[in-house]
Design an enzyme around this catalytic site. Structure first.
Site, mmCIF file in Angstrom:
data_model
loop_
_atom_site.group_PDB
_atom_site.id
_atom_site.type_symbol
_atom_site.label_atom_id
_atom_site.label_comp_id
_atom_site.label_asym_id
_atom_site.label_seq_id
_atom_site.Cartn_x
_atom_site.Cartn_y
_atom_site.Cartn_z
ATOM 1 N N HIS A 7 0.878 -1.212 -0.019
ATOM 2 C CA HIS A 7 0.094 0.134 0.124
ATOM 3 C C HIS A 7 0.834 1.407 0.014
ATOM 4 C CE1 HIS A 7 -3.251 2.794 1.561
ATOM 5 N NE2 HIS A 7 -4.057 1.894 0.965
ATOM 6 N N GLY A 22 -6.362 4.020 5.648
ATOM 7 C CA GLY A 22 -7.184 4.621 6.214
ATOM 8 C C GLY A 22 -7.727 3.999 7.547
ATOM 9 N N VAL A 23 -7.944 2.541 7.195
ATOM 10 C CA VAL A 23 -8.400 1.639 8.193
ATOM 11 C C VAL A 23 -7.321 1.469 9.277
ATOM 12 C CG1 VAL A 23 -7.629 -0.449 6.854
ATOM 13 C CG2 VAL A 23 -9.458 -0.662 8.436
#
Length: 144
Positions: free
Chosen positions: A46, A55-56
């Protein structure tokens, strides 16, 4: 509170322990810190060549950093904090390897075992993420 002390409250362990330090502020809010080293599992794909904290993962950091506010309720073995919701979450800036994230959280409402909080993540004073979240602190008998 350092990582080892945090482990006395949270059931999380590496690689999912995502807070390096946490402090209870005089007003009852909490401040946590996490230094992005660059070798974390969530950066591997990522994104290759341009790693950005997902974001998570930022949401998980936000929840974990609140742990110090609930230390008295979570020190018992067999308690598990579980997310029950996220609301009004906004991502405003990218977090990259080398960044030190400051995570500020405060309680909005509480009725044990349910809690509603607000959190903000920032790097060098610039807000990168904010949102409201809720979680429950479950006892072992409540999880089954």
């Amino acid at each position: 509170m350092d990582r080892e002390e945090i482990k006395g409250i949270l059931p999380h362990r590496e690689p999912m322990l995502l807070v390096d330090e946490a402090y209870l502020n005089e007003d009852g809010s909490a401040t946590g810190y996490y230094h992005v080293r660059g070798d974390e599992f969530f950066l591997q794909g990522h994104f290759p060549g341009n790693p950005i904290v997902p974001g998570v993962i930022q949401c998980e950091m936000m929840a974990q950093s609140a742990c110090i506010m609930f230390a008295d309720r979570m020190k018992n073995k067999g308690t598990t904090p579980v997310y029950t919701g996220l609301d009004k979450v906004r991502f405003r800036g990218m977090i990259k390897p080398g960044d030190t994230i400051r995570i500020d959280t405060k309680v909005l409402k509480q009725s044990h075992p349910m809690y509603m909080l607000h959190g903000e993540l920032s790097v060098d004073g610039k807000r990168c993420m904010n949102g409201d979240f809720s979680f429950a602190i479950l006892e072992e008998k409540e999880r089954n």
